[in-house]
Motif scaffolding. Structure first.
Motif, PDB file in Angstrom:
ATOM      1  N   ARG A  75       6.430   8.993   7.462  1.00  0.00           N
ATOM      2  CA  ARG A  75       5.571   9.410   6.362  1.00  0.00           C
ATOM      3  C   ARG A  75       6.080   8.901   5.025  1.00  0.00           C
ATOM      4  O   ARG A  75       5.306   8.534   4.154  1.00  0.00           O
ATOM      5  CB  ARG A  75       5.494  10.928   6.332  1.00  0.00           C
ATOM      6  CG  ARG A  75       4.580  11.485   5.267  1.00  0.00           C
ATOM      7  CD  ARG A  75       4.408  12.976   5.436  1.00  0.00           C
ATOM      8  NE  ARG A  75       3.778  13.296   6.708  1.00  0.00           N
ATOM      9  CZ  ARG A  75       2.476  13.182   6.929  1.00  0.00           C
ATOM     10  NH1 ARG A  75       1.688  12.777   5.997  1.00  0.00           N
ATOM     11  NH2 ARG A  75       1.974  13.490   8.102  1.00  0.00           N
ATOM     12  N   LEU A  76       7.374   8.892   4.828  1.00  0.00           N
ATOM     13  CA  LEU A  76       7.927   8.489   3.534  1.00  0.00           C
ATOM     14  C   LEU A  76       8.778   7.237   3.691  1.00  0.00           C
ATOM     15  O   LEU A  76       9.780   7.072   3.028  1.00  0.00           O
ATOM     16  CB  LEU A  76       8.752   9.635   2.944  1.00  0.00           C
ATOM     17  CG  LEU A  76       7.965  10.928   2.700  1.00  0.00           C
ATOM     18  CD1 LEU A  76       8.871  12.008   2.130  1.00  0.00           C
ATOM     19  CD2 LEU A  76       6.793  10.677   1.751  1.00  0.00           C
ATOM     20  N   SER A  77       8.375   6.360   4.554  1.00  0.00           N
ATOM     21  CA  SER A  77       9.160   5.167   4.829  1.00  0.00           C
ATOM     22  C   SER A  77       8.600   3.964   4.096  1.00  0.00           C
ATOM     23  O   SER A  77       7.389   3.814   3.982  1.00  0.00           O
ATOM     24  CB  SER A  77       9.154   4.891   6.336  1.00  0.00           C
ATOM     25  OG  SER A  77       9.716   3.622   6.601  1.00  0.00           O
ATOM     26  N   ASP A  99       9.754  -4.411   5.886  1.00  0.00           N
ATOM     27  CA  ASP A  99      10.358  -3.492   4.917  1.00  0.00           C
ATOM     28  C   ASP A  99      10.052  -4.023   3.527  1.00  0.00           C
ATOM     29  O   ASP A  99      10.553  -5.083   3.137  1.00  0.00           O
ATOM     30  CB  ASP A  99      11.869  -3.414   5.177  1.00  0.00           C
ATOM     31  CG  ASP A  99      12.550  -2.363   4.316  1.00  0.00           C
ATOM     32  OD1 ASP A  99      12.022  -2.039   3.222  1.00  0.00           O
ATOM     33  OD2 ASP A  99      13.621  -1.880   4.707  1.00  0.00           O
ATOM     34  N   LEU A 100       9.283  -3.288   2.763  1.00  0.00           N
ATOM     35  CA  LEU A 100       8.859  -3.829   1.469  1.00  0.00           C
ATOM     36  C   LEU A 100      10.039  -3.941   0.500  1.00  0.00           C
ATOM     37  O   LEU A 100      10.045  -4.801  -0.375  1.00  0.00           O
ATOM     38  CB  LEU A 100       7.700  -3.002   0.896  1.00  0.00           C
ATOM     39  CG  LEU A 100       7.950  -1.743   0.106  1.00  0.00           C
ATOM     40  CD1 LEU A 100       8.023  -2.094  -1.369  1.00  0.00           C
ATOM     41  CD2 LEU A 100       6.794  -0.770   0.278  1.00  0.00           C
ATOM     42  N   ARG A 101      11.051  -3.123   0.680  1.00  0.00           N
ATOM     43  CA  ARG A 101      12.215  -3.263  -0.203  1.00  0.00           C
ATOM     44  C   ARG A 101      12.958  -4.560   0.081  1.00  0.00           C
ATOM     45  O   ARG A 101      13.584  -5.140  -0.794  1.00  0.00           O
ATOM     46  CB  ARG A 101      13.186  -2.100  -0.002  1.00  0.00           C
ATOM     47  CG  ARG A 101      12.701  -0.766  -0.500  1.00  0.00           C
ATOM     48  CD  ARG A 101      13.595   0.326   0.000  1.00  0.00           C
ATOM     49  NE  ARG A 101      13.784   0.201   1.435  1.00  0.00           N
ATOM     50  CZ  ARG A 101      14.483   1.041   2.176  1.00  0.00           C
ATOM     51  NH1 ARG A 101      15.080   2.063   1.626  1.00  0.00           N
ATOM     52  NH2 ARG A 101      14.607   0.857   3.488  1.00  0.00           N
ATOM     53  N   GLU A 102      12.892  -4.995   1.325  1.00  0.00           N
ATOM     54  CA  GLU A 102      13.550  -6.238   1.695  1.00  0.00           C
ATOM     55  C   GLU A 102      12.701  -7.431   1.235  1.00  0.00           C
ATOM     56  O   GLU A 102      13.197  -8.344   0.576  1.00  0.00           O
ATOM     57  CB  GLU A 102      13.733  -6.280   3.217  1.00  0.00           C
ATOM     58  CG  GLU A 102      14.498  -7.501   3.712  1.00  0.00           C
ATOM     59  CD  GLU A 102      14.566  -7.571   5.238  1.00  0.00           C
ATOM     60  OE1 GLU A 102      13.766  -6.895   5.904  1.00  0.00           O
ATOM     61  OE2 GLU A 102      15.405  -8.311   5.750  1.00  0.00           O
ATOM     62  N   ILE A 103      11.421  -7.406   1.556  1.00  0.00           N
ATOM     63  CA  ILE A 103      10.582  -8.576   1.310  1.00  0.00           C
ATOM     64  C   ILE A 103      10.275  -8.751  -0.170  1.00  0.00           C
ATOM     65  O   ILE A 103      10.235  -9.868  -0.676  1.00  0.00           O
ATOM     66  CB  ILE A 103       9.294  -8.456   2.132  1.00  0.00           C
ATOM     67  CG1 ILE A 103       9.671  -8.604   3.607  1.00  0.00           C
ATOM     68  CG2 ILE A 103       8.258  -9.500   1.732  1.00  0.00           C
ATOM     69  CD1 ILE A 103       8.611  -8.212   4.557  1.00  0.00           C
ATOM     70  N   ARG A 134       3.515  13.524  -0.553  1.00  0.00           N
ATOM     71  CA  ARG A 134       3.366  12.364   0.332  1.00  0.00           C
ATOM     72  C   ARG A 134       3.830  11.073  -0.319  1.00  0.00           C
ATOM     73  O   ARG A 134       3.504   9.984   0.134  1.00  0.00           O
ATOM     74  CB  ARG A 134       1.902  12.229   0.754  1.00  0.00           C
ATOM     75  CG  ARG A 134       1.456  13.300   1.737  1.00  0.00           C
ATOM     76  CD  ARG A 134       0.013  13.124   2.149  1.00  0.00           C
ATOM     77  NE  ARG A 134      -0.894  13.543   1.097  1.00  0.00           N
ATOM     78  CZ  ARG A 134      -1.835  12.766   0.571  1.00  0.00           C
ATOM     79  NH1 ARG A 134      -1.991  11.542   0.982  1.00  0.00           N
ATOM     80  NH2 ARG A 134      -2.629  13.232  -0.381  1.00  0.00           N
ATOM     81  N   SER A 135       4.579  11.183  -1.411  1.00  0.00           N
ATOM     82  CA  SER A 135       5.031   9.977  -2.095  1.00  0.00           C
ATOM     83  C   SER A 135       6.468   9.662  -1.724  1.00  0.00           C
ATOM     84  O   SER A 135       7.335  10.532  -1.794  1.00  0.00           O
ATOM     85  CB  SER A 135       4.930  10.161  -3.608  1.00  0.00           C
ATOM     86  OG  SER A 135       5.559   9.082  -4.276  1.00  0.00           O
ATOM     87  N   LEU A 136       6.709   8.422  -1.362  1.00  0.00           N
ATOM     88  CA  LEU A 136       8.087   8.040  -1.065  1.00  0.00           C
ATOM     89  C   LEU A 136       8.882   7.822  -2.343  1.00  0.00           C
ATOM     90  O   LEU A 136      10.063   7.527  -2.304  1.00  0.00           O
ATOM     91  CB  LEU A 136       8.119   6.804  -0.157  1.00  0.00           C
ATOM     92  CG  LEU A 136       7.358   5.551  -0.538  1.00  0.00           C
ATOM     93  CD1 LEU A 136       8.088   4.708  -1.556  1.00  0.00           C
ATOM     94  CD2 LEU A 136       7.131   4.683   0.706  1.00  0.00           C
ATOM     95  N   LEU A 137       8.223   8.002  -3.483  1.00  0.00           N
ATOM     96  CA  LEU A 137       8.911   7.778  -4.750  1.00  0.00           C
ATOM     97  C   LEU A 137       9.218   9.050  -5.516  1.00  0.00           C
ATOM     98  O   LEU A 137       9.820   8.986  -6.558  1.00  0.00           O
ATOM     99  CB  LEU A 137       8.041   6.913  -5.664  1.00  0.00           C
ATOM    100  CG  LEU A 137       7.862   5.470  -5.269  1.00  0.00           C
ATOM    101  CD1 LEU A 137       6.859   4.814  -6.197  1.00  0.00           C
ATOM    102  CD2 LEU A 137       9.173   4.719  -5.305  1.00  0.00           C
ATOM    103  N   SER A 138       8.767  10.181  -5.013  1.00  0.00           N
ATOM    104  CA  SER A 138       8.741  11.373  -5.861  1.00  0.00           C
ATOM    105  C   SER A 138      10.091  11.680  -6.485  1.00  0.00           C
ATOM    106  O   SER A 138      10.171  12.210  -7.572  1.00  0.00           O
ATOM    107  CB  SER A 138       8.237  12.575  -5.076  1.00  0.00           C
ATOM    108  OG  SER A 138       9.009  12.754  -3.911  1.00  0.00           O
ATOM    109  N   THR A 168       0.799  -1.227   0.000  1.00  0.00           N
ATOM    110  CA  THR A 168       0.000   0.000   0.000  1.00  0.00           C
ATOM    111  C   THR A 168       0.834   1.281   0.000  1.00  0.00           C
ATOM    112  O   THR A 168       0.511   2.208  -0.754  1.00  0.00           O
ATOM    113  CB  THR A 168      -1.017  -0.020   1.159  1.00  0.00           C
ATOM    114  OG1 THR A 168      -1.997  -1.019   0.875  1.00  0.00           O
ATOM    115  CG2 THR A 168      -1.716   1.321   1.309  1.00  0.00           C
ATOM    116  N   PRO A 169       1.911   1.389   0.792  1.00  0.00           N
ATOM    117  CA  PRO A 169       2.697   2.639   0.706  1.00  0.00           C
ATOM    118  C   PRO A 169       3.240   2.878  -0.691  1.00  0.00           C
ATOM    119  O   PRO A 169       3.289   4.023  -1.166  1.00  0.00           O
ATOM    120  CB  PRO A 169       3.818   2.414   1.716  1.00  0.00           C
ATOM    121  CG  PRO A 169       3.301   1.412   2.668  1.00  0.00           C
ATOM    122  CD  PRO A 169       2.421   0.509   1.857  1.00  0.00           C
TER     123      PRO A 169
END
Lengths: 466, 457
Positions: A389-391, A421-425, A251-255, A236-237
């Motif tokens: 917020r951006l994690s 951690d979605l980057r890990e999983i 609010r995007s962690l990708l911006s 979801t994030p």
């Protein structure tokens, strides 16, 4: 032509309507629903509803009004005009409806011959399926079987586009007979009144978890299996960050990281995949896939993440205008499953599919569990939020989890904090997915598999002791 | 029962063995959103429709409509209940109620011109944006509704209820990217515009909180003693004991029924929580519920001991062989009523607020409420702001606190309850089975909780 379509058509040609720039979203929806408790019919409900939202431009500003009284569109227009002087500024781009084939009708036909009464017999059929499920799994089955007939009209002075969709929404929860704390929810949307193929196997596996001892999360690396609802929470994030609205509001962690690798290169995320449409049309598990969004923009297949790299944002018309790009057809009031004219438009994904190249592990979850030497399966999370917020880290509590040792489930894990951690999983530790995928719909809707990550952990949330 | 109503039921073919109710509603709503530089959307809504419910020997059926007439809907409901052959649903007996009910507002919002409302709220938006150089944005959500609801039943109930509701949420942002922080204010009322006047000071305070939070350190997760202000404590009571007490949640859950059995102690002897019809000015004012049952006060917990463990609609009351409590509420005509909370109140205790804070060795002072959820086993809440307290001294703001815990275990962790019950109204509304936002009131004095598990969000 339905009464509503006639109303709109006649009104659109009146001098009053022709003197304005406007867009009308009108929904004609009928639900016939059975509530089930312990596989017995508990209640029956029907809902018939007409609703509409009209936007009108007056001197460069927009006013909006909604109504359930579709017999008085002049009054609806007048109410919207009253608010327009105070409304946001608009420009020409907001009123173009390019890409829509005006005065067109699309009917997503239900599969098979429905007979003279399209509802009663199939409702009984679905209800019987739930009774059989209760008998076969020995769990208590509660839920709802909902036959939905939804017609969406999008009209403007240029014409009207109509899309009708008929589908079944079957939601339920299986509860342990001896252990009411074991709760296994599911949801499915399909063109036939049938339960998804994965469900009996999943519940048969899970019914063996009743009365297992409560155990703690292991204090060492494990194989982590996330069920589709947990995958949805983890993603979801990232999905929210791909929304044009999130990017524009900071609010995007990708911006700053669009087009940089985020996930395992075998993973892609596609919304509105044409292949999936085929599966849906055939009556398999699926989600509703509309022809156009609630702003009249055509819905199109959109590859959001390609080979692990976020590549595209999804937009409504207003977020696209700010970003100086075209709408991607994702502007919805509510979502495609339940369009709510009274709600504001936000960019929403309705049929996001996690595609995987060359990393299928197994046909089903039972086979997957039996192959795990030391692992944890998390069915879903409660209260999960981004750590910051951006994690990319999601923290919450495990709602339902189990400990697996040498291919057997040996304990239940519940109400324990966990950080994922979605980057890990979905990145460094990603090991694969199951072939089967479930539909999950909350803030966004998608079909997601079970995900396996190797050597994860300790996966406990902060503050938890060994 | 009037002849007109009798004719309605007769025309639908209702038999003596069947019970039927008709609920019709006319609602006007106004929704205003400020985002970015100005007013982002302004929407006026007219929502009219009705619903019928038939309960008979073959089962029960509910039909909602915007286009059908009541007689047509009743016929459809009767037919549906018969075709699908469900089980009969016993309804607890209630005396018929006849009456006209309405709340009270000094300045009913629906009587003020929209241009004046917009001007007032826009002034807060401008004030927020200019409050401090670090402020980068402000979001305002305003919603008001005015409904006329009419309920008639085949038992002779004829009730008309005028309902009004108003909510305002202002969120002010400071900074950007990972350093972005927010302060907020949240007010509500039973449709009285007085609630949104004279908020300039609170807007300044919310902006100051946002600016201060930018530099605030993240909170270390762990177990803390927490003093919750009245607003947060009220939400805590609603989300924990309140939802547990909804009788449909207890059906079939022998463990919960046992845990909340009358006479069982669940908290200290200074803990008393009630759910009541609420005064005329409360958002949670429910003089008669959506089944036409006259509302009564329910003492959920008295002096730490479970008193009345459940709030009911007529079906759950029959299932438990208890008396309906007037808690059957529906969000609107699209939904059947369910047991829902109304005005939930934690009674005043005897502890001084300052003493509660000074008793904290290493704890938190948590104020207001941003969000949260519960599954009736565990809960998580996010306070609007949180300050670390060391040796009784209130320190700076900290970021990212999420309070969590076990619902049933939380009552035993109450260390102190303050003297003064906060009876404000916020924009917080209740959601259940898709029925959101249902207006409720949640009042409480400050409460000190021992050993709360705090996550770092």
């Amino acid at each position: 032509m339905s009464w509503l379509a006639e109303q709109i058509s006649c009104w659109a040609h009146t001098p009053r309507a022709r003197s304005r720039r406007w867009q009308l979203l009108a929904i004609d929806r009928r639900d016939d629903l059975v509530e089930i408790a312990s596989a017995a019919v508990d209640a029956v409900r029907s809902a018939q509803e007409l609703s509409a939202c009209l936007h009108v431009e007056v001197n460069g500003r927009v006013g909006a009004a909604t109504t359930s009284r579709l017999d008085d569109l002049d009054r609806l227009l007048a109410e919207a005009e009253t608010l327009a002087p105070f409304g946001p500024v608009t420009d020409q781009a907001d009123w173009t409806t390019s890409g829509i084939q005006h005065n067109s009708r699309v009917l997503a036909a239900p599969v098979g011959d429905l007979g003279s009464d399209p509802r009663a017999e199939p409702l009984e059929s679905a209800t019987d399926a739930l009774r059989r499920l209760q008998e076969d799994t020995r769990l208590l089955i509660h839920g709802t079987v909902d036959h939905v007939d939804q017609t969406v009209h999008f009209a403007s002075p240029a014409g009207t586009h109509t899309h009708r969709d008929v589908f079944w929404a079957i939601t339920g929860v299986a509860e342990g007979r001896d252990d009411p704390g074991l709760q296994l929810p599911w949801s499915v949307w399909t063109r036939r009144p049938q339960l998804p193929g994965y469900l009996p196997a999943w519940l048969s596996l899970a019914q063996g978890w009743q009365n297992l001892p409560q155990v703690q999360l292991p204090n060492c690396p494990v194989d982590l299996v996330l069920a589709p609802p947990a995958v949805h929470t983890l993603l979801t994030p990232l999905v929210s960050s791909l929304s044009g609205a999130s990017v524009l509001s900071g609010r995007s962690l990708l911006s700053e990281r669009l087009t940089q690798p985020w996930l395992d290169p075998r993973l892609s995320l596609v919304d509105g995949c044409a292949g999936e449409r085929q599966a849906v049309a055939e009556g398999a598990d699926g989600l509703v896939r509309p022809a156009f969004d609630d702003e009249g923009a055509p819905c199109q297949e959109l590859r959001l993440i390609s080979d692990g790299v976020p590549v595209r944002l999804y937009h409504s018309r207003s977020t696209a205008a700010v970003a100086q790009t075209a709408s991607t057809g994702h502007g919805f009031r509510g979502n495609a499953l339940h369009r709510k004219p009274a709600q504001p438009v936000t960019p929403v994904l309705n049929h996001a599919v996690l595609q995987v190249r060359g990393a299928d592990l197994t046909r089903g979850i039972a086979e997957l569990v039996s192959a795990i030497d030391h692992g944890v399966l998390v069915e879903s999370l409660l209260g999960a939020q981004q750590k910051g917020r951006l994690s990319p880290i999601v923290e919450g509590r495990i709602r339902l989890g189990v400990l697996i040792r040498r291919g057997r489930v040996v304990g239940r894990i519940g109400d324990q904090p966990v950080a994922l951690d979605l980057r890990e999983i979905l990145g460094a530790r990603f090991a694969g997915v199951t072939e089967e995928a479930w539909a999950v719909s909350r803030l966004w809707s998608g079909r997601l598999p079970f995900v396996v990550a190797s050597g994860v952990g300790p996966a406990r949330g902060s503050g938890c002791t060994t | 029962m009037t002849a007109v109503i009798l004719k309605l039921f007769a025309a639908a073919g209702l038999t003596a063995a069947e019970f039927a109710e008709i609920r019709s509603e006319r609602t006007r709503l106004l929704s205003l959103v400020w985002r970015g530089a100005g007013l982002d959307s302004a929407t006026s809504s007219r929502d009219e429709g009705g619903c019928v419910r038939v309960v008979g020997p073959s089962g029960s059926s509910f039909v909602s409509y915007t286009e059908l007439d009541p007689v047509g809907a009743l016929r459809h409901a009767r037919q549906q209940a018969t075709i699908l052959s469900g089980e009969p649903v016993p309804f607890a007996v209630v005396p018929p109620v006849v009456g006209h009910y309405q709340g009270e507002a000094v300045e009913p919002a629906d009587q003020m011109a929209v241009v004046d409302k917009i001007a007032l709220l826009a002034s807060y938006h401008r004030q927020a944006l200019s409050a401090h150089p670090a402020v980068t944005g402000a979001l305002i959500y305003y919603r008001e509704s005015a409904s006329h609801v009419r309920i008639v039943t085949s038992e002779g109930t004829e009730v008309e209820v005028e309902r009004r509701d108003l909510t305002l949420q202002i969120t002010i942002y400071a900074g950007s990217g990972s350093q972005r922080a927010a302060g907020s204010l949240s007010v509500g009322s039973a449709g009285d515009l007085v609630a949104v006047r004279d908020l300039a000071e609170q807007v300044e305070q919310a902006a100051a909180t946002a600016v201060d939070l930018q530099a605030a350190p993240p909170l270390d997760a762990g177990d803390y003693d927490v003093v919750c202000d009245g607003a947060l404590a009220g939400i805590w009571a609603h989300e924990t004991l309140g939802h547990l007490a909804e009788a449909d949640h207890q059906r079939g859950d022998s463990g919960l029924i046992r845990a909340l059995r009358p006479g069982h102690r669940i908290g200290p002897d200074f803990l008393t929580i009630t759910d009541s019809p609420g005064p005329l000015t409360a958002r949670g004012h429910v003089p008669v519920d959506d089944e036409g049952t006259a509302a009564k006060e329910v003492v959920l917990v008295g002096n730490g001991i479970v008193d009345t463990p459940r709030v009911h609609d007529r079906a759950t009351a029959a299932a438990f062989r208890e008396t309906p409590t007037g808690n059957a509420r529906a969000l609107n005509f699209r939904h059947p009523p369910l047991p829902r909370l109304r005005t939930t109140i934690v009674a005043a205790g005897s502890h001084e607020y300052d003493d509660m804070i000074s008793s904290l060795g290493r704890g938190l002072l948590a104020r207001g409420f941003l969000g949260g959820q519960t599954d009736r086993i565990g809960f998580t809440f996010t306070p609007a702001e949180c300050r670390l307290v060391i040796d009784g001294q209130v320190g700076k703001l900290v970021r990212g606190a999420v309070l969590s815990g076990d619902v049933l275990g939380t009552f035993a962790s109450i260390d102190a309850i303050g003297r003064r019950v906060w009876q404000g109204e916020t924009s917080a509304s209740c959601g259940k089975q898709g029925q959101w936002p249902l207006p409720v009131s949640s009042w409480s004095p400050p409460i000190k909780l021992r050993g709360v598990r705090v996550l770092a969000g």
